[in-house]
Design a protein around this motif. Sequence first.
Motif, mmCIF file in Angstrom:
data_model
loop_
_atom_site.group_PDB
_atom_site.id
_atom_site.type_symbol
_atom_site.label_atom_id
_atom_site.label_comp_id
_atom_site.label_asym_id
_atom_site.label_seq_id
_atom_site.Cartn_x
_atom_site.Cartn_y
_atom_site.Cartn_z
ATOM 1 N N ILE A 81 1.852 0.356 6.891
ATOM 2 C CA ILE A 81 1.556 -0.031 5.534
ATOM 3 C C ILE A 81 2.293 0.759 4.380
ATOM 4 C CG2 ILE A 81 -0.625 0.164 4.024
ATOM 5 C CD1 ILE A 81 -2.535 0.269 6.484
ATOM 6 N N LEU A 82 3.171 -0.197 3.775
ATOM 7 C CA LEU A 82 3.993 0.199 2.717
ATOM 8 C C LEU A 82 3.506 -0.027 1.334
ATOM 9 C CD1 LEU A 82 7.439 -0.383 4.326
ATOM 10 C CD2 LEU A 82 5.689 1.554 4.876
ATOM 11 N N PHE A 83 3.900 0.599 0.212
ATOM 12 C CA PHE A 83 3.516 0.162 -1.240
ATOM 13 C C PHE A 83 4.888 -0.323 -1.743
ATOM 14 C CE2 PHE A 83 0.294 3.370 0.070
ATOM 15 C CZ PHE A 83 -0.950 2.854 -0.355
ATOM 16 N N LEU A 84 4.585 -1.469 -2.559
ATOM 17 C CA LEU A 84 5.663 -1.872 -3.213
ATOM 18 C C LEU A 84 5.386 -1.913 -4.713
ATOM 19 C CD1 LEU A 84 6.326 -5.102 -1.142
ATOM 20 C CD2 LEU A 84 7.419 -3.099 -0.966
ATOM 21 N N VAL A 136 0.955 -3.450 1.428
ATOM 22 C CA VAL A 136 1.642 -4.445 2.223
ATOM 23 C C VAL A 136 1.495 -4.090 3.793
ATOM 24 C CG1 VAL A 136 2.789 -5.882 0.676
ATOM 25 C CG2 VAL A 136 4.014 -4.244 2.056
ATOM 26 N N ALA A 137 1.053 -4.999 4.626
ATOM 27 C CA ALA A 137 1.297 -4.652 6.011
ATOM 28 C C ALA A 137 2.608 -5.262 6.435
ATOM 29 C CB ALA A 137 0.119 -5.455 6.868
ATOM 30 N N VAL A 138 3.348 -4.394 7.012
ATOM 31 C CA VAL A 138 4.644 -5.081 7.687
ATOM 32 C C VAL A 138 4.910 -5.564 9.076
ATOM 33 C CG1 VAL A 138 7.155 -4.395 7.692
ATOM 34 C CG2 VAL A 138 5.602 -3.031 5.987
ATOM 35 N N PHE A 139 5.346 -6.860 8.818
ATOM 36 C CA PHE A 139 5.541 -7.772 10.056
ATOM 37 C C PHE A 139 6.944 -7.756 10.826
ATOM 38 C CE2 PHE A 139 2.106 -10.626 7.617
ATOM 39 C CZ PHE A 139 1.142 -9.694 7.982
ATOM 40 N N GLY A 140 8.069 -7.470 9.972
ATOM 41 C CA GLY A 140 9.113 -7.413 10.245
ATOM 42 C C GLY A 140 10.303 -6.450 9.355
ATOM 43 N N VAL A 141 11.201 -6.116 10.228
ATOM 44 C CA VAL A 141 12.041 -5.065 9.429
ATOM 45 C C VAL A 141 13.227 -5.784 8.522
ATOM 46 C CG1 VAL A 141 11.592 -3.079 10.939
ATOM 47 C CG2 VAL A 141 13.343 -4.904 11.810
ATOM 48 N N LEU A 185 2.851 8.575 -4.999
ATOM 49 C CA LEU A 185 3.753 7.644 -4.316
ATOM 50 C C LEU A 185 5.195 7.637 -4.712
ATOM 51 C CD1 LEU A 185 1.417 4.338 -4.360
ATOM 52 C CD2 LEU A 185 1.847 5.920 -2.526
ATOM 53 N N GLN A 186 6.229 7.923 -3.768
ATOM 54 C CA GLN A 186 7.580 8.289 -4.170
ATOM 55 C C GLN A 186 8.234 7.195 -3.386
ATOM 56 O OE1 GLN A 186 8.260 10.196 -6.599
ATOM 57 N NE2 GLN A 186 6.372 11.192 -6.876
ATOM 58 N N PRO A 187 9.427 6.923 -3.755
ATOM 59 C CA PRO A 187 10.426 5.981 -3.036
ATOM 60 C C PRO A 187 10.739 6.739 -1.742
ATOM 61 C CG PRO A 187 11.028 6.058 -5.371
ATOM 62 C CD PRO A 187 10.131 7.102 -5.229
ATOM 63 N N PHE A 218 10.611 0.635 -0.645
ATOM 64 C CA PHE A 218 9.269 0.935 -0.849
ATOM 65 C C PHE A 218 8.759 2.193 -1.143
ATOM 66 C CE2 PHE A 218 10.543 2.318 3.493
ATOM 67 C CZ PHE A 218 9.755 3.276 3.586
ATOM 68 N N LEU A 219 7.419 2.346 -1.391
ATOM 69 C CA LEU A 219 6.741 3.708 -1.743
ATOM 70 C C LEU A 219 5.981 4.229 -0.711
ATOM 71 C CD1 LEU A 219 5.956 2.910 -5.327
ATOM 72 C CD2 LEU A 219 8.137 3.866 -4.790
ATOM 73 N N ALA A 220 5.848 5.484 -0.589
ATOM 74 C CA ALA A 220 5.005 5.963 0.368
ATOM 75 C C ALA A 220 4.447 7.313 -0.138
ATOM 76 C CB ALA A 220 5.625 6.441 1.481
ATOM 77 N N VAL A 221 3.287 7.807 0.510
ATOM 78 C CA VAL A 221 2.628 9.055 -0.053
ATOM 79 C C VAL A 221 3.675 10.210 -0.018
ATOM 80 C CG1 VAL A 221 0.937 10.767 0.337
ATOM 81 C CG2 VAL A 221 0.471 8.427 0.063
ATOM 82 N N ASP A 222 3.796 10.876 -0.925
ATOM 83 C CA ASP A 222 4.802 12.279 -0.775
ATOM 84 C C ASP A 222 3.838 13.285 -0.240
ATOM 85 O OD1 ASP A 222 5.991 14.763 -2.068
ATOM 86 O OD2 ASP A 222 7.463 13.208 -1.943
#
Length: 249
Positions: free
Chosen positions: A55-58, A73-78, A176-178, A196-200
């Motif tokens: 689960i990533l943040f855009l 978003v839920a990620v289905f592919g890279v 949330l940070q890049p 994407f952004l994720a929790v720092d």
Amino acid sequence: MINPELHKKPTALDRDKHRNLKLRTALSNLKASTGLNSLFLTTAEFGDACKEYPILFLAAGKDEQGKEQVAPVAVFGVTQGENLFLQADGRWDAFYVPAALRAYPFTMARVGPDQFAVVLDESWEGFSTEEGEAIFGADGQPTPMITELRKFIEQLEVETERTRLAGQRMMELKLLQPKRFDATLPDGSTLTVDGFLAVDEERLAQLTDAETLELARNGLLSLMHAHQISMGNMRRLIDRRVAALANKA
């Protein structure tokens, strides 16, 4: 909420225009996610989704007050256009399917400050005037199928707004940070996922006691923990991609 990559020809449901329209429910709506490498997820889904997907943040621009918005978003592919969960026979290779995809080919869109309309994707091959389950009855009223579906997408819209506010608060607290994810594949090549952004975690540890208590009480702390757990699925997603490529060889 309309997703241009999923709802390719969104049209408001109209009892006159769509009076004779039927939905071929035997046809899997999951096929519509072909080439979709991620999909919006509400925070209400984090508990189930974190077991299956990263689960990533855009970044999603700013609202009318200039506040930064994000979309989980839920990620289905890279890679772009890659969906590693949709199988060739139309099956979904995971226990949990995101709500927006389950609702397809229907969704809800804002048509006024406090007005929403049911929207359908007219490009979906599952619509027919000859066979399937009717959308409107002979009396012109929505069938039970559509009535139940409307309840589902209305609740989805409520959760979408809650998700927007949750993301806004996390941005206000600079939680949330890049980020980027790097992986080395079995053949020695490297793969990078970024943008994407994720929790720092460092910033999370710097919160005051009052801020931590706030996040614990409003549920944001548990949401962030679910997001952090989900990040472990990035490695599993890479493994899934390697296996898919090996099967094609």
